[in-house]
Structures are given as C-alpha cells and as structure tokens.
Design a protein around this motif. Structure first.
Motif, mmCIF file in Angstrom:
data_model
loop_
_atom_site.group_PDB
_atom_site.id
_atom_site.type_symbol
_atom_site.label_atom_id
_atom_site.label_comp_id
_atom_site.label_asym_id
_atom_site.label_seq_id
_atom_site.Cartn_x
_atom_site.Cartn_y
_atom_site.Cartn_z
ATOM 1 N N VAL A 26 87.406 27.508 -18.017
ATOM 2 C CA VAL A 26 88.098 26.994 -16.956
ATOM 3 C C VAL A 26 88.883 25.936 -17.521
ATOM 4 O O VAL A 26 88.669 25.288 -18.312
ATOM 5 C CB VAL A 26 86.876 26.409 -16.119
ATOM 6 C CG1 VAL A 26 87.836 25.485 -14.859
ATOM 7 C CG2 VAL A 26 86.061 27.306 -15.344
ATOM 8 N N GLU A 28 91.469 22.545 -16.689
ATOM 9 C CA GLU A 28 91.405 21.573 -15.869
ATOM 10 C C GLU A 28 92.878 21.023 -16.326
ATOM 11 O O GLU A 28 93.252 21.171 -17.304
ATOM 12 C CB GLU A 28 90.367 20.358 -15.977
ATOM 13 C CG GLU A 28 89.053 21.182 -15.488
ATOM 14 C CD GLU A 28 87.813 20.212 -15.691
ATOM 15 O OE1 GLU A 28 86.946 19.974 -14.762
ATOM 16 O OE2 GLU A 28 87.912 19.461 -17.135
ATOM 17 N N LEU A 32 90.482 22.360 -21.201
ATOM 18 C CA LEU A 32 89.479 23.281 -20.925
ATOM 19 C C LEU A 32 88.213 22.369 -20.617
ATOM 20 O O LEU A 32 87.824 21.189 -20.957
ATOM 21 C CB LEU A 32 89.108 24.221 -22.189
ATOM 22 C CG LEU A 32 90.213 24.832 -22.651
ATOM 23 C CD1 LEU A 32 89.755 25.665 -23.709
ATOM 24 C CD2 LEU A 32 90.891 25.777 -21.527
ATOM 25 N N VAL A 33 87.534 22.823 -19.592
ATOM 26 C CA VAL A 33 86.110 22.417 -18.994
ATOM 27 C C VAL A 33 85.159 21.995 -20.407
ATOM 28 O O VAL A 33 85.031 22.963 -21.179
ATOM 29 C CB VAL A 33 85.378 23.064 -18.186
ATOM 30 C CG1 VAL A 33 84.171 22.649 -17.851
ATOM 31 C CG2 VAL A 33 86.088 23.113 -16.707
ATOM 32 N N GLY A 34 84.753 20.731 -20.429
ATOM 33 C CA GLY A 34 83.783 20.456 -21.600
ATOM 34 C C GLY A 34 84.490 20.052 -22.908
ATOM 35 O O GLY A 34 83.682 19.838 -23.644
ATOM 36 N N ASP A 35 85.714 20.344 -22.846
ATOM 37 C CA ASP A 35 86.571 20.147 -24.423
ATOM 38 C C ASP A 35 86.938 18.504 -24.444
ATOM 39 O O ASP A 35 87.502 17.778 -23.619
ATOM 40 C CB ASP A 35 87.705 20.835 -24.427
ATOM 41 C CG ASP A 35 88.463 20.690 -25.747
ATOM 42 O OD1 ASP A 35 87.785 21.349 -26.594
ATOM 43 O OD2 ASP A 35 89.552 20.350 -25.877
ATOM 44 N N ARG A 37 85.159 15.724 -24.552
ATOM 45 C CA ARG A 37 84.544 14.604 -23.591
ATOM 46 C C ARG A 37 83.718 13.535 -24.313
ATOM 47 O O ARG A 37 83.767 12.917 -23.551
ATOM 48 C CB ARG A 37 83.650 15.348 -22.270
ATOM 49 C CG ARG A 37 85.234 16.180 -21.521
ATOM 50 C CD ARG A 37 85.826 15.470 -20.655
ATOM 51 N NE ARG A 37 85.175 14.472 -19.670
ATOM 52 C CZ ARG A 37 84.555 15.048 -18.430
ATOM 53 N NH1 ARG A 37 84.820 16.339 -17.917
ATOM 54 N NH2 ARG A 37 83.873 14.265 -17.657
ATOM 55 N N GLY A 68 76.817 18.438 -17.639
ATOM 56 C CA GLY A 68 77.896 17.700 -18.585
ATOM 57 C C GLY A 68 77.009 17.223 -20.052
ATOM 58 O O GLY A 68 77.764 16.434 -20.706
ATOM 59 N N SER A 152 92.096 14.522 -22.293
ATOM 60 C CA SER A 152 90.751 14.364 -22.570
ATOM 61 C C SER A 152 90.953 13.291 -23.787
ATOM 62 O O SER A 152 92.037 12.701 -24.189
ATOM 63 C CB SER A 152 90.037 15.649 -22.908
ATOM 64 O OG SER A 152 90.865 16.108 -24.065
ATOM 65 N N ALA A 276 90.827 17.450 -10.114
ATOM 66 C CA ALA A 276 90.644 19.094 -10.241
ATOM 67 C C ALA A 276 90.985 19.635 -9.107
ATOM 68 O O ALA A 276 90.277 19.606 -8.108
ATOM 69 C CB ALA A 276 89.115 19.259 -10.940
ATOM 70 N N VAL A 279 90.891 26.507 -9.344
ATOM 71 C CA VAL A 279 90.276 26.598 -10.538
ATOM 72 C C VAL A 279 91.029 27.809 -11.190
ATOM 73 O O VAL A 279 91.300 28.725 -10.481
ATOM 74 C CB VAL A 279 88.934 27.008 -10.657
ATOM 75 C CG1 VAL A 279 88.567 27.766 -11.736
ATOM 76 C CG2 VAL A 279 88.007 25.703 -10.071
ATOM 77 N N ARG A 281 91.299 30.317 -15.032
ATOM 78 C CA ARG A 281 90.454 30.652 -15.927
ATOM 79 C C ARG A 281 91.120 31.371 -16.995
ATOM 80 O O ARG A 281 92.228 32.078 -16.737
ATOM 81 C CB ARG A 281 89.121 31.532 -15.646
ATOM 82 C CG ARG A 281 88.199 30.809 -14.786
ATOM 83 C CD ARG A 281 87.292 31.774 -14.259
ATOM 84 N NE ARG A 281 85.983 31.225 -13.537
ATOM 85 C CZ ARG A 281 85.389 30.445 -13.732
ATOM 86 N NH1 ARG A 281 84.785 30.626 -15.171
ATOM 87 N NH2 ARG A 281 84.283 29.830 -12.949
#
Length: 292
Positions: A26, A28, A32-35, A37, A68, A152, A276, A279, A281
């Motif tokens: 995904v 944002e 990228l989500v989770g990148d 953080r 998370g 991020s 956000a 969405v 992808r």
C-alpha cells in the motif's frame, strides 16, 4: 517493444536493518505502509544510527506484526516482539526529539526491552524509536515539497527506485575496474523500495514523472550513495565497490549517484498535512509508464 514493469518491492521496517520482499504494498503519502517507521538512535544525544556507523545492522531482521509492531531477530540474540507504542505517555510511548541528518524529528520511545536488545547486539548504548504520526512529524524538504507533504524515517524521500538495467550496466563497469572480484553486486546493496525492469541503462536519469500501476510519482532527484552500498547485506562485511566505480562513472560534484527518489502524488488538501486518503497499491508486475 518491451514495456517497463515493476519487478520487485521492498519494505524496511527498521531504518538500515534488513528488508522484506513483498508482492504488493500500500502506498501512503509518506512512503510504503510499514516502511522505515522505526529507527535506532544513540542513547546520548539521539543521533540516528545506520549501517554507516554499525554495519551489523544489516543482520537485524524485523518482521511486521498486526497493529504496527515488529518482531526483531539477529544472530546470537533471542527474538523480541516490540508492539507499536500507543503514543506519548509512559516509558514506552514517551515523545522525544531525535536527529536524522540535521533534522529534529519527534518520535516515540519503543521502551527499555527494545533498547537493551539493540544495545546488546550493537555493543553500544542505543535506543529504538518509532515514528507514530508520519502525517505530522517530518515535513518533506521544502525545496521539493508540495502541499504539506511529509516523509517517513527514510533518508530524504518517501520511496527509492532503481532499475535492473542500470545495475547490469554498473556490474559490467565493476568487472572492468580495480576490484572485479567484488562483483557482480546484488540489488540489495542499494536498498530500493521499487525495482523496475525493461528499461535502457540509466533511463531513469531522464524521468520526471511516472505511473506505476495505479499510482503516479514525481521523480525528484538522483540518490547520492554512501558506504552502505559497500556493505554485504548478508555478512555485514565491507568492500570497495560500488563506490570506486560510481566515482569514475556516476559522479556529480561530490555525489555518487545510483537510483532515483520518488514522491507519490496522492489526494490531499493543499498546504495542509496529508492524512492517509484513498488507498493505492503497488504490485509486482505492474506496468511502468513514463509520463514526463
């Protein structure tokens, strides 16, 4: 005619630790989500710590968990589950200011257990911190930002792009250089988020705006490379390449270039921090269209 396509996606939950290959991700506004953080910082002073100072960070794995959190692993260390801090307040959740390059960034402490785990592995006093609200905490460099964009804990920009053709060309140059035994180098030396195949070597130098699948990105500037690229991501041992070859063939002033930085163009209110929104992808196999 070969159509460029997305051949790989990588997410790095902890800045400078090992990455995770994904089939889709995904997007944002800040990456990228989770990148990126999570980040390791010096216990005294709060300065960021990466493979530049601690090559062994390459050996640390971080598995994303629901909510998370992450599960840490490293040679000789028991795995540790670190939940995402709930926000400012308490030992795990204390808001503090740390330094990323010359920027002051507000982050949340991951707590004593995570600090001890990393300190024991790296052999120096460090802390693990979490970027709790990327929509607010770290504005994008004003020279490149539009409409309140944020980033991020990546070095500069939300995503990094490389191409397989440029890596092949670089490896050919390494084979002709002073340290041919160090090549060919794998793409993980350059720690990209997205890898594109089906282009000419160095074609990305001329891109200004692209679409990958359903997401449009601005191509802001080339990525200046550092000693991390000389670090074997499997062993943490350092060599000379690719910096020796980049210095001969990909130098711009005092910078050695490989890859391009991207900013996603996602809906959001002009001049305000972006939450956000819709969405989008990225998926391996997505076509890549050069818009400008």
């Amino acid at each position: 005619m070969v159509i460029p396509a997305l051949s790989a996606i990588h997410v790095y939950p902890v800045k400078s630790a090992s990455g995770i290959a994904a089939r889709e991700a995904v997007v944002e506004p800040w990456g990228l989500v989770g990148d990126r953080r999570w980040m390791v910082v010096e216990a005294a002073g709060g300065r960021y710590v990466t493979q530049r100072q601690q090559a062994s960070l390459a050996l640390v794995s971080a598995e994303p968990l629901p909510g998370g959190g992450i599960r840490l692993g490293a040679p000789g260390r028991e795995p540790l589950t670190v939940p995402a801090p709930p926000g400012p307040g308490g030992e795990a959740g204390a808001l503090s200011t740390v330094w990323l390059h010359r920027e002051a960034v507000e982050v949340v402490s991951a707590g004593a257990a995570a600090d001890a785990w990393f300190s024991g592995f790296l052999g120096s006093a460090v802390r693990l911190v979490h970027l709790d609200d990327p929509a607010l905490r770290r504005p994008l460099n004003a020279e490149y930002a539009r409409g309140g964009e944020t980033v991020s804990l990546a070095d500069e920009f939300p995503l990094l792009l490389t191409t397989t053709a440029s890596l092949d060309a670089l490896n050919s140059l390494i084979a002709q250089g002073d340290h041919p035994d160090e090549g060919p180098l794998p793409m993980n030396r350059f720690r990209p988020n997205v890898v594109v195949e089906g282009t000419a070597p160095w074609a990305e130098d001329d891109w200004r705006r692209i679409r990958i699948g359903e997401t449009v990105f601005r191509v802001t500037k080339p990525c200046a490379r550092c000693v991390i690229t000389t670090t074997d991501q499997e062993t943490a041992e350092r060599g000379k390449e690719p910096l020796r070859t980049l210095a001969r063939h990909r130098r711009a002033g005092d910078q050695l270039l490989f890859g391009q930085n991207l900013v996603p163009e996602l809906p959001g209110p002009s001049g305000a921090p972006r939450e956000a929104g819709p969405v989008t992808r990225l998926r391996v196999g997505d076509p890549v269209e050069i818009l400008d």
